[in-house]
Design a protein around this motif. Structure first.
Motif, PDB file in Angstrom:
ATOM      1  N   ASN A 235       0.831  -1.213   0.000  1.00 14.88           N
ATOM      2  CA  ASN A 235       0.000   0.000   0.000  1.00 14.88           C
ATOM      3  C   ASN A 235       0.862   1.258   0.000  1.00 14.88           C
ATOM      4  N   LYS A 238       2.044   1.743  -3.417  1.00 12.93           N
ATOM      5  CA  LYS A 238       0.931   2.110  -4.322  1.00 12.93           C
ATOM      6  C   LYS A 238       0.503   3.558  -4.158  1.00 12.93           C
ATOM      7  N   TYR A 239       0.435   3.998  -2.897  1.00 14.41           N
ATOM      8  CA  TYR A 239      -0.127   5.331  -2.628  1.00 14.41           C
ATOM      9  C   TYR A 239       0.953   6.404  -2.432  1.00 14.41           C
ATOM     10  N   ASP A 263       4.977   6.233   5.141  1.00 16.60           N
ATOM     11  CA  ASP A 263       5.212   6.750   3.787  1.00 16.60           C
ATOM     12  C   ASP A 263       4.911   8.237   3.737  1.00 16.60           C
ATOM     13  N   ILE A 268      -4.513   9.918   3.914  1.00 16.42           N
ATOM     14  CA  ILE A 268      -5.926   9.510   3.958  1.00 16.42           C
ATOM     15  C   ILE A 268      -6.743  10.629   4.600  1.00 16.42           C
ATOM     16  N   ARG A 282     -12.628   1.544  -0.121  1.00 14.54           N
ATOM     17  CA  ARG A 282     -11.533   2.251  -0.800  1.00 14.54           C
ATOM     18  C   ARG A 282     -11.880   3.728  -0.779  1.00 14.54           C
ATOM     19  N   ALA A 283     -10.928   4.532  -0.334  1.00 14.68           N
ATOM     20  CA  ALA A 283     -11.188   5.977  -0.309  1.00 14.68           C
ATOM     21  C   ALA A 283     -11.392   6.454  -1.745  1.00 14.68           C
ATOM     22  N   SER A 286      -8.347   7.386  -3.713  1.00 12.20           N
ATOM     23  CA  SER A 286      -7.490   6.357  -4.306  1.00 12.20           C
ATOM     24  C   SER A 286      -8.236   5.608  -5.412  1.00 12.20           C
ATOM     25  N   GLY A 294      -6.589  -2.041  -6.844  1.00 12.88           N
ATOM     26  CA  GLY A 294      -6.876  -2.513  -5.494  1.00 12.88           C
ATOM     27  C   GLY A 294      -8.296  -3.000  -5.419  1.00 12.88           C
ATOM     28  N   ASN A 295      -8.590  -3.761  -4.366  1.00 14.22           N
ATOM     29  CA  ASN A 295      -9.960  -4.248  -4.196  1.00 14.22           C
ATOM     30  C   ASN A 295     -10.505  -3.936  -2.799  1.00 14.22           C
ATOM     31  N   GLY A 296      -9.721  -3.242  -2.009  1.00 13.68           N
ATOM     32  CA  GLY A 296     -10.201  -2.862  -0.677  1.00 13.68           C
ATOM     33  C   GLY A 296     -10.209  -3.998   0.330  1.00 13.68           C
ATOM     34  N   LEU A 299      -6.275  -4.249   3.816  1.00 16.65           N
ATOM     35  CA  LEU A 299      -6.227  -3.852   5.232  1.00 16.65           C
ATOM     36  C   LEU A 299      -7.172  -4.689   6.100  1.00 16.65           C
TER      37      LEU A 299
HETATM   38  P1  ADP Z   1      -6.709  -1.457  -1.611  1.00 12.94           P
HETATM   39  O1  ADP Z   1      -6.690  -2.719  -2.363  1.00 12.94           O
HETATM   40  O2  ADP Z   1      -7.694  -0.466  -2.127  1.00 12.94           O
HETATM   41  O3  ADP Z   1      -5.356  -0.869  -1.394  1.00 12.94           O
HETATM   42  P2  ADP Z   1      -6.732  -1.781   1.253  1.00 12.94           P
HETATM   43  O4  ADP Z   1      -7.689  -2.502   2.131  1.00 12.94           O
HETATM   44  O5  ADP Z   1      -5.317  -2.218   1.320  1.00 12.94           O
HETATM   45  O6  ADP Z   1      -7.319  -1.879  -0.196  1.00 12.94           O
HETATM   46  O7  ADP Z   1      -6.798  -0.246   1.623  1.00 12.94           O
HETATM   47  C1  ADP Z   1      -8.054   0.376   1.767  1.00 12.94           C
HETATM   48  C2  ADP Z   1      -7.964   1.841   1.428  1.00 12.94           C
HETATM   49  O8  ADP Z   1      -7.185   2.537   2.397  1.00 12.94           O
HETATM   50  C3  ADP Z   1      -7.281   2.122   0.101  1.00 12.94           C
HETATM   51  O9  ADP Z   1      -8.151   2.037  -0.980  1.00 12.94           O
HETATM   52  C4  ADP Z   1      -6.768   3.538   0.302  1.00 12.94           C
HETATM   53  O10 ADP Z   1      -7.810   4.451   0.060  1.00 12.94           O
HETATM   54  C5  ADP Z   1      -6.445   3.585   1.788  1.00 12.94           C
HETATM   55  N1  ADP Z   1      -5.002   3.334   2.057  1.00 12.94           N
HETATM   56  C6  ADP Z   1      -4.434   2.227   2.521  1.00 12.94           C
HETATM   57  N2  ADP Z   1      -3.113   2.373   2.707  1.00 12.94           N
HETATM   58  C7  ADP Z   1      -2.834   3.639   2.341  1.00 12.94           C
HETATM   59  C8  ADP Z   1      -1.617   4.423   2.302  1.00 12.94           C
HETATM   60  N3  ADP Z   1      -0.451   3.927   2.692  1.00 12.94           N
HETATM   61  N4  ADP Z   1      -1.729   5.711   1.884  1.00 12.94           N
HETATM   62  C9  ADP Z   1      -2.903   6.233   1.515  1.00 12.94           C
HETATM   63  N5  ADP Z   1      -4.075   5.555   1.526  1.00 12.94           N
HETATM   64  C10 ADP Z   1      -4.038   4.264   1.922  1.00 12.94           C
END
Ligand code: ADP
Length: 334
Positions: A235, A238-239, A263, A268, A282-283, A286, A294-296, A299
């Motif tokens: 993550n 990715k972000y 990071d 968020i 998923r925010a 993103s 991503g599939n949410g 986490l």
């Molecule tokens: P995804 O597959 O969308 O990454 P996650 O469950 O890993 O699914 O994360 C859920 C959401 O949390 C992400 O879609 C993103 O919006 C936010 N997120 C997670 N990690 C980060 C990060 N390191 N920086 C910013 N946003 C994050």
């Protein structure tokens, strides 16, 4: 036509409860009435055996019989009233009890159905993309080898997404049943393993991961812990913007070992923070970004695995500045 309420599970359960209450109340009334009848008969029969048969005696017997009949009617009327009241109170109590009994079941079903609908939605997106690409390719009278390769490449990308999704779903559904092998392990070694899993992704974005995790012994399941750290690092990559830096830190805090993935990425929003550990969440920031797959589920899986190890996962984040995800695991006795 039966109204919807009477077809509902609550109504049927309430009716069963009410039936039990009514049967008990009627049985009690019948037993009471029979006992009283027996006593009245005994009182009436006794004088008939008397040798003294005077006219006064007849009158007295008549009086007793009359009073017994009056009593009988009064008792029947009271028992009717009692059963009616029990019926009304029983209906209210049964409805309340049925609702309380079914509430947790309904909540579980609601979660289940939301989960199914979210999962179907996530499945539909890559499937639609595969279908569209193939249909367009088939409609062309001639397909060059280069175009064919493009279609195959795009299909493969979507298949990989589907595979990740099905792996994630499987992991979440097996979650509670996962048998962990919790033992004393060095967290820095697990952090190293997780870094190796994401190194190619980091290099592709020219992102540097700075690892300063000290030699700390914790009680954890090695496979799951590597998986959790891989999700957090994945993550963070990715972000984050290309050419940025990710810190992997660790420290001892009381009786827990703390390991953090920090990071300087997109961060968020406060409105999203309470939800990011929910399945499929998923925010929007993103979701709308191109190129961030991503599939949410990441986490949600990480949280599940941390909690199975009696640990805790927390997040601090500032939108536009970056995020800090940390996990706490119990320290092992050294
Ligand atoms: P995804 O597959 O969308 O990454 P996650 O469950 O890993 O699914 O994360 C859920 C959401 O949390 C992400 O879609 C993103 O919006 C936010 N997120 C997670 N990690 C980060 C990060 N390191 N920086 C910013 N946003 C994050």
């Amino acid at each position: 036509m039966i109204p919807a309420y009477f077809r509902s599970a609550t109504a049927r359960l309430a009716a069963s409860y009410l039936a039990i209450i009514v049967v008990l109340s009627l049985s009690f009334s019948i037993v009471l009435y029979r006992t009283l009848s027996y006593e009245w008969n005994r009182l009436q029969i006794q004088p008939r055996y008397s040798i003294d048969q005077s006219p006064d005696r007849d009158l007295f017997e008549e009086f007793l019989e009359q009073r017994a009949n009056d009593d009988r009617h009064a008792v029947i009327a009271r028992l009717f009233l009692l059963n009616f009241l029990v019926f009304i109170a029983g209906a209210i109590v049964s409805q309340y009890l049925a609702k309380r009994t079914l509430q947790p079941i309904e909540e579980t079903m609601e979660i289940q159905s939301r989960f199914t609908s979210d999962a179907s939605h996530e499945l539909r997106t890559p499937l639609t993309a595969i279908r569209a690409k193939n249909e367009v390719a088939l409609r062309k009278p001639k397909l060059s080898a280069q175009d064919a390769k493009k279609v195959i490449k795009s299909n493969l990308d979507e298949v990989i997404k589907l595979q990740k999704l099905s792996d994630g779903l499987l992991m979440l559904s097996n979650g509670r049943r996962t048998k962990l092998e919790i033992k004393s392990v060095f967290i820095n070694e697990l952090a190293n393993e997780a870094m190796n899993q994401v190194i190619e992704q980091a290099q592709a974005k020219d992102i540097e991961i700075e690892d300063s995790v000290p030699k700390l012994k914790v009680r954890a399941d090695p496979t799951s812990t590597v998986q959790i750290l891989t999700i957090l690092l994945d993550n963070a990559i990715k972000y984050s913007n290309p050419k940025s830096k990710i810190l992997l830190e660790g420290q001892k805090k009381g009786n827990v070992g703390l390991i953090a993935v920090i990071d300087a990425g997109m961060g968020i929003k406060p409105v999203d923070l309470p939800h990011i550990f929910e399945r499929f969440y998923r925010a929007d920031s993103s979701r709308s970004r191109k190129g961030i797959d991503g599939n949410g589920l990441g986490l949600a899986i990480a949280k599940n695995l941390v909690e199975l190890q009696n640990g805790e996962i927390t997040v601090k984040s500032r939108y536009g500045k970056g995020s800090n995800f940390s996990i706490k695991l119990p320290l092992a006795d050294s």
